[in-house]
Write a protein that holds these residues in place. Sequence first.
Motif, PDB file in Angstrom:
ATOM      1  N   ARG A 128       0.832  -1.213   0.000  1.00  0.00           N
ATOM      2  CA  ARG A 128       0.000   0.000   0.000  1.00  0.00           C
ATOM      3  C   ARG A 128       0.860   1.255   0.000  1.00  0.00           C
ATOM      4  NH1 ARG A 128      -3.082  -3.485   3.171  1.00  0.00           N
ATOM      5  NH2 ARG A 128      -2.264  -2.698   5.159  1.00  0.00           N
ATOM      6  N   ALA A 129       1.937   1.249   0.812  1.00  0.00           N
ATOM      7  CA  ALA A 129       2.835   2.402   0.868  1.00  0.00           C
ATOM      8  C   ALA A 129       3.521   2.628  -0.478  1.00  0.00           C
ATOM      9  CB  ALA A 129       3.862   2.201   1.972  1.00  0.00           C
ATOM     10  N   ALA A 130       3.976   1.545  -1.109  1.00  0.00           N
ATOM     11  CA  ALA A 130       4.641   1.666  -2.412  1.00  0.00           C
ATOM     12  C   ALA A 130       3.678   2.219  -3.460  1.00  0.00           C
ATOM     13  CB  ALA A 130       5.182   0.306  -2.859  1.00  0.00           C
ATOM     14  N   TYR A 131       2.419   1.772  -3.432  1.00  0.00           N
ATOM     15  CA  TYR A 131       1.435   2.270  -4.397  1.00  0.00           C
ATOM     16  C   TYR A 131       1.164   3.759  -4.159  1.00  0.00           C
ATOM     17  CZ  TYR A 131      -2.816   3.044  -7.002  1.00  0.00           C
ATOM     18  OH  TYR A 131      -3.742   3.562  -7.870  1.00  0.00           O
ATOM     19  N   GLN A 132       1.023   4.152  -2.900  1.00  0.00           N
ATOM     20  CA  GLN A 132       0.723   5.549  -2.580  1.00  0.00           C
ATOM     21  C   GLN A 132       1.851   6.490  -2.986  1.00  0.00           C
ATOM     22  OE1 GLN A 132      -2.106   6.796  -1.546  1.00  0.00           O
ATOM     23  NE2 GLN A 132      -3.116   4.822  -1.313  1.00  0.00           N
ATOM     24  N   MET A 133       3.074   5.985  -3.074  1.00  0.00           N
ATOM     25  CA  MET A 133       4.228   6.820  -3.436  1.00  0.00           C
ATOM     26  C   MET A 133       4.286   7.101  -4.937  1.00  0.00           C
ATOM     27  SD  MET A 133       6.781   6.739  -0.534  1.00  0.00           S
ATOM     28  CE  MET A 133       8.092   7.175  -1.545  1.00  0.00           C
ATOM     29  N   GLN A 134       3.547   6.337  -5.735  1.00  0.00           N
ATOM     30  CA  GLN A 134       3.586   6.530  -7.190  1.00  0.00           C
ATOM     31  C   GLN A 134       2.854   7.819  -7.555  1.00  0.00           C
ATOM     32  OE1 GLN A 134       1.716   3.025  -8.726  1.00  0.00           O
ATOM     33  NE2 GLN A 134       3.535   1.765  -8.472  1.00  0.00           N
ATOM     34  N   VAL A 135       3.535   8.683  -8.310  1.00  0.00           N
ATOM     35  CA  VAL A 135       2.918   9.921  -8.762  1.00  0.00           C
ATOM     36  C   VAL A 135       2.096   9.659 -10.019  1.00  0.00           C
ATOM     37  CG1 VAL A 135       3.375  12.253  -9.608  1.00  0.00           C
ATOM     38  CG2 VAL A 135       4.741  11.317  -7.744  1.00  0.00           C
ATOM     39  N   ALA A 136       2.660   8.866 -10.932  1.00  0.00           N
ATOM     40  CA  ALA A 136       1.993   8.534 -12.195  1.00  0.00           C
ATOM     41  C   ALA A 136       1.841   7.023 -12.286  1.00  0.00           C
ATOM     42  CB  ALA A 136       2.804   9.055 -13.372  1.00  0.00           C
ATOM     43  N   GLN A 137       0.839   6.600 -13.042  1.00  0.00           N
ATOM     44  CA  GLN A 137       0.620   5.152 -13.195  1.00  0.00           C
ATOM     45  C   GLN A 137       1.753   4.532 -14.000  1.00  0.00           C
ATOM     46  OE1 GLN A 137      -3.420   4.948 -14.807  1.00  0.00           O
ATOM     47  NE2 GLN A 137      -4.162   4.280 -12.810  1.00  0.00           N
ATOM     48  N   PRO A 138       2.317   3.443 -13.481  1.00  0.00           N
ATOM     49  CA  PRO A 138       3.394   2.756 -14.196  1.00  0.00           C
ATOM     50  C   PRO A 138       2.820   1.927 -15.347  1.00  0.00           C
ATOM     51  CG  PRO A 138       2.843   1.543 -12.209  1.00  0.00           C
ATOM     52  CD  PRO A 138       1.997   2.796 -12.209  1.00  0.00           C
TER      53      PRO A 138
END
Length: 154
Positions: A128-138
């Motif tokens: 969840r933390a790693a997903y929340q850190m994404q600014v743009a969709q990979p």
Amino acid sequence: MTRKALALAVLLGLVACQTGPVSILYKEGSTRAERQEAYDQCFIAALKDVPQNMVTEVTGGYSYPGFVSCDTNGDTTICGEVGGYTTPVESYSYDTNEKLRQRLINRCLEAKGFSDVTIPYCQTKEERAAYQMQVAQPPLTELTCVTGQTVSTE
């Protein structure tokens, strides 16, 4: 059941609600703000082309009166209603154009390069933390899980 066991059961029930896959709006490289803006633009355009058409349907509302029965005992008469029932009126409203409007929204989003994909919900705190850190969709191949909807539809 003890309070701790009850609290644990409620917590596990809430966690279980968020374990299934989530349908999200996807476009590689897009930010949450860009996805929200695209959805809002498509929603407004579809609402202009296919406005709400609210319909209310009513059911029930039947009443059977029963009958009055009286008993006389000397100088006293006592009467009362026997039997009878009433089925209450029920109503519900819905928008007859909702499905058509949703199809227009989907076409508009597709024209803007977005797609609807189903991704698993992140299970661990680290995911969840790693997903929340994404600014743009990979790229879709790198998007392993999400923490919820990527746009607000309300």
